[in-house]
Motif scaffolding. Structure first.
Motif, PDB file in Angstrom:
ATOM      1  N   THR A 173       6.140  43.678  77.270  1.00 55.98           N
ATOM      2  CA  THR A 173       6.923  44.836  76.824  1.00 55.98           C
ATOM      3  C   THR A 173       6.270  46.139  77.279  1.00 55.98           C
ATOM      4  OG1 THR A 173       7.542  43.527  74.883  1.00 55.98           O
ATOM      5  CG2 THR A 173       8.054  45.873  74.818  1.00 55.98           C
ATOM      6  N   GLU A 174       4.947  46.144  77.372  1.00 61.70           N
ATOM      7  CA  GLU A 174       4.206  47.332  77.810  1.00 61.70           C
ATOM      8  C   GLU A 174       4.266  47.550  79.319  1.00 61.70           C
ATOM      9  OE1 GLU A 174       0.176  46.757  76.660  1.00 61.70           O
ATOM     10  OE2 GLU A 174       0.442  47.517  74.639  1.00 61.70           O
ATOM     11  N   PHE A 175       4.696  46.543  80.072  1.00 61.45           N
ATOM     12  CA  PHE A 175       4.465  46.537  81.515  1.00 61.45           C
ATOM     13  C   PHE A 175       5.021  47.770  82.231  1.00 61.45           C
ATOM     14  CE2 PHE A 175       5.548  45.199  85.897  1.00 61.45           C
ATOM     15  CZ  PHE A 175       4.250  44.950  86.351  1.00 61.45           C
ATOM     16  N   GLN A 227      15.244  36.843  76.213  1.00 60.71           N
ATOM     17  CA  GLN A 227      16.138  37.917  76.634  1.00 60.71           C
ATOM     18  C   GLN A 227      15.989  39.139  75.738  1.00 60.71           C
ATOM     19  OE1 GLN A 227      17.264  38.762  79.221  1.00 60.71           O
ATOM     20  NE2 GLN A 227      19.462  38.596  79.496  1.00 60.71           N
ATOM     21  N   ARG A 228      15.728  38.915  74.460  1.00 59.48           N
ATOM     22  CA  ARG A 228      15.481  40.039  73.557  1.00 59.48           C
ATOM     23  C   ARG A 228      14.205  40.781  73.947  1.00 59.48           C
ATOM     24  NH1 ARG A 228      15.796  36.985  68.007  1.00 59.48           N
ATOM     25  NH2 ARG A 228      14.735  38.834  67.208  1.00 59.48           N
ATOM     26  N   VAL A 229      13.200  40.039  74.442  1.00 56.39           N
ATOM     27  CA  VAL A 229      11.979  40.686  74.935  1.00 56.39           C
ATOM     28  C   VAL A 229      12.307  41.548  76.155  1.00 56.39           C
ATOM     29  CG1 VAL A 229       9.687  40.338  75.925  1.00 56.39           C
ATOM     30  CG2 VAL A 229      10.457  38.876  74.053  1.00 56.39           C
ATOM     31  N   GLY A 230      13.152  40.999  77.057  1.00 55.77           N
ATOM     32  CA  GLY A 230      13.562  41.780  78.219  1.00 55.77           C
ATOM     33  C   GLY A 230      14.260  43.064  77.825  1.00 55.77           C
ATOM     34  N   LEU A 231      15.085  42.986  76.794  1.00 56.99           N
ATOM     35  CA  LEU A 231      15.783  44.166  76.291  1.00 56.99           C
ATOM     36  C   LEU A 231      14.798  45.137  75.639  1.00 56.99           C
ATOM     37  CD1 LEU A 231      18.516  45.520  75.835  1.00 56.99           C
ATOM     38  CD2 LEU A 231      18.811  44.117  73.784  1.00 56.99           C
ATOM     39  N   ALA A 232      13.851  44.600  74.875  1.00 56.25           N
ATOM     40  CA  ALA A 232      12.837  45.451  74.235  1.00 56.25           C
ATOM     41  C   ALA A 232      11.987  46.154  75.288  1.00 56.25           C
ATOM     42  CB  ALA A 232      11.955  44.607  73.311  1.00 56.25           C
ATOM     43  N   ARG A 233      11.662  45.449  76.375  1.00 58.45           N
ATOM     44  CA  ARG A 233      10.859  46.052  77.443  1.00 58.45           C
ATOM     45  C   ARG A 233      11.587  47.243  78.056  1.00 58.45           C
ATOM     46  NH1 ARG A 233       9.111  42.071  82.105  1.00 58.45           N
ATOM     47  NH2 ARG A 233      11.377  42.068  82.425  1.00 58.45           N
ATOM     48  N   GLU A 257      -0.746  54.768  73.532  1.00 58.24           N
ATOM     49  CA  GLU A 257       0.652  55.192  73.437  1.00 58.24           C
ATOM     50  C   GLU A 257       1.599  54.074  73.845  1.00 58.24           C
ATOM     51  OE1 GLU A 257       3.824  58.346  75.436  1.00 58.24           O
ATOM     52  OE2 GLU A 257       1.660  58.677  75.712  1.00 58.24           O
ATOM     53  N   ARG A 258       1.273  53.374  74.926  1.00 56.30           N
ATOM     54  CA  ARG A 258       2.198  52.320  75.373  1.00 56.30           C
ATOM     55  C   ARG A 258       2.261  51.154  74.383  1.00 56.30           C
ATOM     56  NH1 ARG A 258      -1.777  51.318  79.917  1.00 56.30           N
ATOM     57  NH2 ARG A 258      -2.666  49.233  79.580  1.00 56.30           N
ATOM     58  N   THR A 259       1.112  50.868  73.731  1.00 50.43           N
ATOM     59  CA  THR A 259       1.129  49.816  72.705  1.00 50.43           C
ATOM     60  C   THR A 259       2.006  50.228  71.532  1.00 50.43           C
ATOM     61  OG1 THR A 259      -1.074  49.038  73.320  1.00 50.43           O
ATOM     62  CG2 THR A 259      -0.291  48.470  71.111  1.00 50.43           C
ATOM     63  N   GLU A 260       1.878  51.475  71.116  1.00 54.19           N
ATOM     64  CA  GLU A 260       2.693  51.978  70.008  1.00 54.19           C
ATOM     65  C   GLU A 260       4.186  51.911  70.338  1.00 54.19           C
ATOM     66  OE1 GLU A 260       3.549  56.206  67.696  1.00 54.19           O
ATOM     67  OE2 GLU A 260       1.669  55.949  68.802  1.00 54.19           O
ATOM     68  N   ARG A 261       4.536  52.353  71.556  1.00 55.49           N
ATOM     69  CA  ARG A 261       5.952  52.350  71.948  1.00 55.49           C
ATOM     70  C   ARG A 261       6.494  50.930  72.111  1.00 55.49           C
ATOM     71  NH1 ARG A 261       6.403  56.937  76.591  1.00 55.49           N
ATOM     72  NH2 ARG A 261       8.445  55.914  76.855  1.00 55.49           N
ATOM     73  N   ALA A 262       5.670  50.038  72.673  1.00 51.02           N
ATOM     74  CA  ALA A 262       6.093  48.649  72.850  1.00 51.02           C
ATOM     75  C   ALA A 262       6.276  47.958  71.507  1.00 51.02           C
ATOM     76  CB  ALA A 262       5.074  47.894  73.700  1.00 51.02           C
ATOM     77  N   GLU A 263       5.356  48.213  70.577  1.00 50.72           N
ATOM     78  CA  GLU A 263       5.467  47.603  69.248  1.00 50.72           C
ATOM     79  C   GLU A 263       6.707  48.125  68.519  1.00 50.72           C
ATOM     80  OE1 GLU A 263       1.744  48.205  67.261  1.00 50.72           O
ATOM     81  OE2 GLU A 263       0.864  46.374  68.126  1.00 50.72           O
ATOM     82  N   ARG A 264       7.026  49.413  68.699  1.00 53.01           N
ATOM     83  CA  ARG A 264       8.227  49.966  68.070  1.00 53.01           C
ATOM     84  C   ARG A 264       9.484  49.304  68.631  1.00 53.01           C
ATOM     85  NH1 ARG A 264       6.986  54.968  68.491  1.00 53.01           N
ATOM     86  NH2 ARG A 264       8.101  55.487  70.399  1.00 53.01           N
ATOM     87  N   ALA A 265       9.506  49.097  69.955  1.00 55.48           N
ATOM     88  CA  ALA A 265      10.657  48.452  70.583  1.00 55.48           C
ATOM     89  C   ALA A 265      10.787  46.999  70.122  1.00 55.48           C
ATOM     90  CB  ALA A 265      10.529  48.516  72.108  1.00 55.48           C
ATOM     91  N   LEU A 266       9.664  46.300  70.006  1.00 56.36           N
ATOM     92  CA  LEU A 266       9.695  44.916  69.517  1.00 56.36           C
ATOM     93  C   LEU A 266      10.135  44.856  68.067  1.00 56.36           C
ATOM     94  CD1 LEU A 266       6.426  43.511  71.142  1.00 56.36           C
ATOM     95  CD2 LEU A 266       8.773  42.827  71.694  1.00 56.36           C
ATOM     96  N   ASP A 267       9.707  45.821  67.280  1.00 54.65           N
ATOM     97  CA  ASP A 267      10.100  45.876  65.873  1.00 54.65           C
ATOM     98  C   ASP A 267      11.602  46.086  65.743  1.00 54.65           C
ATOM     99  OD1 ASP A 267       9.620  45.808  63.128  1.00 54.65           O
ATOM    100  OD2 ASP A 267       9.374  47.971  63.001  1.00 54.65           O
ATOM    101  N   ASN A 268      12.161  46.980  66.581  1.00 52.85           N
ATOM    102  CA  ASN A 268      13.615  47.207  66.567  1.00 52.85           C
ATOM    103  C   ASN A 268      14.381  45.939  66.908  1.00 52.85           C
ATOM    104  OD1 ASN A 268      13.764  49.879  65.775  1.00 52.85           O
ATOM    105  ND2 ASN A 268      13.550  50.674  67.849  1.00 52.85           N
ATOM    106  N   SER A 269      13.761  45.076  67.730  1.00 52.33           N
ATOM    107  CA  SER A 269      14.406  43.824  68.141  1.00 52.33           C
ATOM    108  C   SER A 269      13.972  42.645  67.273  1.00 52.33           C
ATOM    109  CB  SER A 269      14.070  43.522  69.605  1.00 52.33           C
ATOM    110  OG  SER A 269      14.573  44.524  70.450  1.00 52.33           O
ATOM    111  N   ASN A 270      13.294  42.931  66.159  1.00 50.59           N
ATOM    112  CA  ASN A 270      12.818  41.897  65.229  1.00 50.59           C
ATOM    113  C   ASN A 270      11.918  40.871  65.917  1.00 50.59           C
ATOM    114  OD1 ASN A 270      14.352  42.950  62.998  1.00 50.59           O
ATOM    115  ND2 ASN A 270      16.176  42.040  63.916  1.00 50.59           N
TER     116      ASN A 270
END
Length: 410
Positions: free
Chosen positions: A134-136, A178-184, A147-160
């Motif tokens: 997700t950070e890639f 696919q949800r990971v791809g969307l979160a990324r 910062e990238r860890t924080e943003r990636a974790e927020r995106a993963l959290d939004n996608s449960n």
């Protein structure tokens, strides 16, 4: 066609976009103007028409679906939008800037910050954790680790998916990958999300779950999404508006309701004729204006008079803010009048409710054994309308003949 998009909220605008593959493009252009078929143009010139004279606008925060069968030009079109393919002619404006005229560096910046694409294949790195995957994109952009860890974790959290951040792709199901791809893609916080057949490789049950996921996610992030699909039911389910393509051209743009009930031509009419309307039409399409009594103001006699004038035996009860309280029958109002009680004392508060987006298939089991109408309410419990059995039956009885009458030539 759908209503003209308000330019004040337009996020992306495409004007007369054309892409022809091959050498004899001038000859192919002339044959297009003569309305020759793609097959005939290919046979005579060796050129392939990918997209021809396409124009549309997309609103900020809109889910705009581009759909068509294989060879319709939909995937070529989405690749033109971020210049993975160079257009033969035409303009593509994002936030008023024509990306068709951008140099390499300007285009790179647009792809980093404005556009992000989700493909059919998940494209996850098997040796990286879900969080690292997700950070890639942020890592490539040089975003600091914290910062990238924080943003990636927020995106993963939004996608449960936050609980799975330390796992690897092979440990997740296809739908979760696919949800990971969307979160990324969302971790990059793009203004526009391009999704090319993003769910078509998934089996039907997971695909429906991903559609639900996307709709739930859109409620949180409000992105402008351009979604490519060949599945009409998917387009109707997730799209605010739909552009239906054939042979590189757009046949019709409109809401799902407009395309179903007012097809622009024979191709669109035939394309939609087999759609299961019960899975497409919603409460908003079939609800009727509610007859109400404001229980904080009206007394039993006012309610009974209203019922007499409207020739009904029940009213929906609301408060001053038009929020649903329940229902009042004629029998209950008569009892209140006889006992000198306020209407609030005789309201039946056990009323079934649905949102305006609930599809008919989900309404049918609710109304089957319900004596009272189904109330349609918004997020603040305000009464928008009611659904009666007759309207459900009428909606389900709409046949191809009805559609032809509505959508045919006047």
């Amino acid at each position: 066609m759908g209503d003209k998009v308000d330019k004040k909220t337009s996020k992306l605008e495409v004007k007369h976009l054309t892409k022809i593959f091959g050498k004899k493009q001038k000859a192919a252009f002339e044959m297009i103007k003569e309305q020759k078929s793609k097959t005939e143009i290919l046979e005579k010139t060796g050129a392939t028409v990918g997209v021809y004279d396409v124009s549309f606008e997309v609103n900020e925060g809109e889910v705009f679906v581009i759909m068509g069968l294989s060879g319709s030009g939909k995937s070529t079109l989405i690749r033109l939008l971020n210049r993975l393919i160079e257009p033969s002619s035409g303009d593509i404006y994002i936030n008023g800037n024509d990306i068709a005229k951008m140099n390499t560096e300007e285009l790179r910046e647009v792809r980093r910050h404005t556009l992000n694409m989700v493909f059919q294949n998940f494209g996850l790195f098997p040796h990286k954790t879900i969080l690292e995957n997700t950070e890639f994109g942020l890592e490539l952009r040089g975003v600091p680790k914290e910062e990238r860890t924080e943003r990636a974790e927020r995106a993963l959290d939004n996608s449960n998916l936050l609980a799975f951040k330390d796992q690897y792709p092979s440990q997740l199901s296809g739908g979760m990958q696919q949800r990971v791809g969307l979160a990324r893609a969302l971790a990059n916080d793009p203004e526009i999300l391009l999704m090319d057949e993003a769910f078509s490789a998934l089996d039907p049950l997971i695909r429906k779950e991903m559609q639900d996921e996307l709709l739930d996610l859109q409620e949180k992030v409000h992105k402008t999404i351009i979604f490519i699909t060949h599945d009409l039911n998917e387009a109707l389910r997730i799209g605010d508006r739909i552009a239906l393509m054939k042979d590189g051209q757009i046949m019709q743009i409109g809401t799902g309701e407009e395309i179903l009930t007012k097809p622009a031509n024979d191709f669109v009419r035939e394309f939609v004729e087999d759609v299961d309307r019960s899975k497409v039409l919603t409460a908003q399409n079939i609800m009727i204006k509610p007859l109400t009594t404001a229980i904080e103001v009206d007394g039993p006699q006012v309610a009974l008079t209203r019922m007499h004038n409207e020739e009904v035996s029940m009213l929906m009860a609301t408060d001053r803010r038009r929020q649903l309280v329940g229902s009042v029958t004629a029998e209950a109002a008569i009892e209140a009048r006889q006992k000198d009680l306020p209407l609030s004392e005789v309201v039946d508060r056990d009323v079934r409710t649905v949102s305006k987006d609930t599809v008919i298939t989900d309404i049918m089991p609710l109304i089957y054994d319900s004596a009272a109408p189904i109330a349609v309410t918004d997020d603040d419990n305000r009464l928008l309308g009611v659904i009666i059995k007759g309207r459900v039956i009428e909606a389900l009885a709409n046949t191809k003949d009805d559609t032809e009458v509505e959508g045919g030539e006047e």
